[in-house]
Design a protein around this motif. Structure first.
Motif, PDB file in Angstrom:
ATOM      1  N   ALA A  49       0.828  -1.206   0.000  1.00  0.00           N
ATOM      2  CA  ALA A  49       0.000   0.000   0.000  1.00  0.00           C
ATOM      3  C   ALA A  49       0.860   1.254   0.000  1.00  0.00           C
ATOM      4  O   ALA A  49       1.967   1.267   0.524  1.00  0.00           O
ATOM      5  N   THR A  51       0.233   5.342   0.958  1.00  0.00           N
ATOM      6  CA  THR A  51      -0.687   6.317   1.542  1.00  0.00           C
ATOM      7  C   THR A  51      -0.073   7.706   1.497  1.00  0.00           C
ATOM      8  O   THR A  51       1.151   7.858   1.396  1.00  0.00           O
ATOM      9  N   ILE A  91      -5.531   6.485   1.093  1.00  0.00           N
ATOM     10  CA  ILE A  91      -4.907   5.368   0.383  1.00  0.00           C
ATOM     11  C   ILE A  91      -4.783   5.741  -1.088  1.00  0.00           C
ATOM     12  O   ILE A  91      -5.774   6.006  -1.760  1.00  0.00           O
ATOM     13  N   VAL A  94      -3.206   0.362  -3.482  1.00  0.00           N
ATOM     14  CA  VAL A  94      -3.289  -0.819  -2.622  1.00  0.00           C
ATOM     15  C   VAL A  94      -3.361  -2.058  -3.496  1.00  0.00           C
ATOM     16  O   VAL A  94      -4.051  -2.085  -4.509  1.00  0.00           O
TER      17      VAL A  94
END
Length: 120
Positions: A49, A51, A91, A94
């Motif tokens: 992921a 962010t 996010i 992902v």
């Protein structure tokens, strides 16, 4: 009877030898790299992921990779956000993929099959 005992032994060895490994890391960047880690029980996917955390006008991008539960992957969506202590995290990317089986399991399975062949 011999065959039944051999199959039981084979299934026990295969079950105990099955382990998942994922790369684990965390960095303030778009990507990161790290060592492989054996996943715990219930963790059946590899999470990757990116962010973006915003505090006022300051923005920090962070990358994260780890073992994860595939069932929880559906909760992580691009654009999802969370606020905590005046900061907002969004996010940006992902990916939740099936964790690869470690190569040690292959050799354990092979040796189990050879042992089974000796029994029969």
């Amino acid at each position: 009877m011999k065959a039944l005992l051999g199959l039981l032994l084979l299934s026990v060895l295969l079950t105990s030898g099955y382990s998942l490994e994922c790369e684990t890391c965390m960095a303030q960047a778009e990507t990161c790299s790290g060592k492989k880690q054996t996943c715990s029980s219930g963790q059946d996917a590899c999470l990757s992921a990116v962010t973006e955390i915003s505090v006022g006008v300051a923005k920090v991008t962070s990358a994260f990779k780890s073992c994860f539960a595939k069932a929880s992957c559906k909760d992580l969506k691009i654009g999802s956000s969370a606020s905590f202590g005046g900061a907002e995290s969004i996010i940006k990317k992902v990916e939740c993929s099936r964790a690869p089986v470690s190569s040690g399991s292959f050799f354990l399975a092979l040796s189990s099959l050879l042992f089974l062949k000796l029994l029969l």
